[in-house]
Write a protein that holds these residues in place. Structure first.
Motif, mmCIF file in Angstrom:
data_model
loop_
_atom_site.group_PDB
_atom_site.id
_atom_site.type_symbol
_atom_site.label_atom_id
_atom_site.label_comp_id
_atom_site.label_asym_id
_atom_site.label_seq_id
_atom_site.Cartn_x
_atom_site.Cartn_y
_atom_site.Cartn_z
ATOM 1 N N GLN A 1 31.735 -29.703 -36.935
ATOM 2 C CA GLN A 1 30.428 -29.265 -37.402
ATOM 3 C C GLN A 1 29.301 -30.048 -36.734
ATOM 4 O O GLN A 1 28.264 -29.487 -36.358
ATOM 5 C CB GLN A 1 30.333 -29.409 -38.918
ATOM 6 N N VAL A 2 29.509 -31.356 -36.571
ATOM 7 C CA VAL A 2 28.502 -32.180 -35.907
ATOM 8 C C VAL A 2 28.334 -31.751 -34.457
ATOM 9 O O VAL A 2 27.210 -31.728 -33.922
ATOM 10 C CB VAL A 2 28.878 -33.671 -36.019
ATOM 11 N N TRP A 3 29.422 -31.375 -33.805
ATOM 12 C CA TRP A 3 29.324 -30.850 -32.437
ATOM 13 C C TRP A 3 28.429 -29.613 -32.410
ATOM 14 O O TRP A 3 27.497 -29.516 -31.602
ATOM 15 C CB TRP A 3 30.705 -30.518 -31.880
ATOM 16 N N HIS A 4 28.686 -28.660 -33.273
ATOM 17 C CA HIS A 4 27.943 -27.406 -33.274
ATOM 18 C C HIS A 4 26.485 -27.597 -33.683
ATOM 19 O O HIS A 4 25.595 -26.932 -33.143
ATOM 20 C CB HIS A 4 28.618 -26.385 -34.200
ATOM 21 N N ASP A 5 26.239 -28.523 -34.611
ATOM 22 C CA ASP A 5 24.880 -28.699 -35.120
ATOM 23 C C ASP A 5 24.007 -29.570 -34.228
ATOM 24 O O ASP A 5 22.789 -29.375 -34.175
ATOM 25 C CB ASP A 5 24.919 -29.322 -36.523
ATOM 26 N N SER A 6 24.616 -30.542 -33.535
ATOM 27 C CA SER A 6 23.819 -31.536 -32.810
ATOM 28 C C SER A 6 24.126 -31.599 -31.314
ATOM 29 O O SER A 6 23.255 -31.365 -30.477
ATOM 30 C CB SER A 6 24.031 -32.928 -33.430
ATOM 31 N N PHE A 7 25.367 -31.885 -30.976
ATOM 32 C CA PHE A 7 25.709 -32.148 -29.584
ATOM 33 C C PHE A 7 25.636 -30.897 -28.714
ATOM 34 O O PHE A 7 25.102 -30.933 -27.607
ATOM 35 C CB PHE A 7 27.105 -32.780 -29.497
ATOM 36 N N GLU A 8 26.178 -29.789 -29.191
ATOM 37 C CA GLU A 8 26.177 -28.572 -28.383
ATOM 38 C C GLU A 8 24.766 -28.061 -28.105
ATOM 39 O O GLU A 8 24.447 -27.759 -26.943
ATOM 40 C CB GLU A 8 27.027 -27.491 -29.042
ATOM 41 N N PRO A 9 23.882 -27.967 -29.105
ATOM 42 C CA PRO A 9 22.521 -27.508 -28.806
ATOM 43 C C PRO A 9 21.795 -28.400 -27.800
ATOM 44 O O PRO A 9 21.075 -27.908 -26.924
ATOM 45 C CB PRO A 9 21.830 -27.541 -30.177
ATOM 46 N N GLU A 10 21.999 -29.712 -27.909
ATOM 47 C CA GLU A 10 21.359 -30.630 -26.962
ATOM 48 C C GLU A 10 21.875 -30.401 -25.549
ATOM 49 O O GLU A 10 21.098 -30.365 -24.580
ATOM 50 C CB GLU A 10 21.613 -32.078 -27.386
ATOM 51 N N ALA A 11 23.183 -30.235 -25.411
ATOM 52 C CA ALA A 11 23.770 -30.006 -24.089
ATOM 53 C C ALA A 11 23.305 -28.672 -23.507
ATOM 54 O O ALA A 11 22.983 -28.577 -22.314
ATOM 55 C CB ALA A 11 25.289 -30.048 -24.181
#
Length: 296
Positions: free
Chosen positions: A169-179
């Motif tokens: 969930q943290v990947w989808h909410d934070s890391f993926e959008p930033e990348a």
């Protein structure tokens, strides 16, 4: 978010597993493509959400200076397993791991130690605890105490949200959008996702807590009297440049400000960063030999 050039390992760079009394650590080992190993080895330690792959762009150049160079994953980070005990991921506990790794990699020789960002706080523990005598110490984009600014905010989110929502969930909410907003290519995006989800959730959350609560140990480090380099990008968005420069002054350390780089000089300006490390390491070795000769 900086992304490493990782898909094809450079010549002379190979994956390695390091066996220690504390378990197996994943590493990348670089050896000279031509010539022989004739200088002291080096150990490179990554930051909070990073891994050994963050150093890929500098490994071949560093090794060609006549060294064996290893980059490692910390305990619980990417390809190095870790327990579900939060106490295993304090800077002190991780620093003890670095002592073990340094003694294995050095095998009786002095060893150059480099810590990037959170890895700088971890490696600083190993230098201060006195269990290992290091040839030199480099703080790369790392500061004297807790990280500040937007990276502190991101670390607090990891600390709070990973235990509640999980890594996916943290990947989808934070890391993926930033990348995605940074235009990261699909293949690197897939690697970043795999790397984050491979972390120990307990470890990542506790390490995030460490990086936003760490106290200043500059005076203790100064007393060790190890040759020290403070290296950071001119646009670093982790610890402010003036904070890192002030720390370097208090330590009597050399300073290198990497033009055009931000928080990850080994990724953003690899040739400049590698050249600075090699110059510093060579000078440290020369000073050691001069001191040794003078004492004979």
């Amino acid at each position: 978010m900086s992304t490493p050039r990782f898909l094809n390992l450079p010549p002379g760079v190979t994956p390695l597993k390091l066996e220690t009394p504390q378990g197996v650590f994943a590493a990348l080992e670089a050896l000279p493509v031509s010539g022989v190993v004739e200088r002291w080895p080096a150990l490179l330690v990554p930051g909070l959400t990073g891994s050994k792959e963050d150093f890929i762009a500098v490994l071949q150049t560093l090794a060609q200076s006549g060294r064996r160079v290893l980059a490692v994953d910390l305990r619980g980070q990417y390809e190095t397993p870790g327990p579900d005990d939060p106490g295993a991921y304090t800077c002190a506990a991780l620093g003890a791991d670095i002592d073990l790794l340094a003694q294995i990699v050095g095998d009786g020789e002095p060893l150059h130690l480099v810590g990037h960002s959170f890895g700088g706080l971890v490696t600083r523990e190993a230098v201060i605890d006195g269990r290992t005598k290091f040839a030199s110490f480099t703080l790369m984009s790392s500061g004297p105490a807790a990280i500040v600014g937007r990276r502190a905010h991101a670390s607090r989110r990891i600390m709070e949200e990973v235990p509640r929502f999980g890594l996916e969930q943290v990947w989808h909410d934070s890391f993926e959008p930033e990348a995605l907003s940074a235009g990261v290519p699909d293949d690197i995006l897939a690697f970043l996702r795999k790397r984050l989800l491979s972390n120990s959730p307990v470890g990542l959350s506790r390490m995030a807590r460490e990086v936003v609560t760490m106290h200043d140990r500059t005076e203790e480090l100064r007393q060790v009297e190890v040759p020290t380099l403070v290296l950071y990008g001119e646009h670093d968005d982790g610890w402010p440049a003036d904070v890192q420069a002030e720390m370097a002054g208090a330590l009597g350390a050399e300073i290198v400000v990497v033009p055009g780089a931000a928080h990850s000089p080994a990724v953003e300006a690899p040739e400049t960063t590698a050249a600075a490390l090699i110059r510093f390491w060579n000078r440290a070795e020369t000073r050691h030999m001069d001191t040794r000769s003078a004492s004979v």
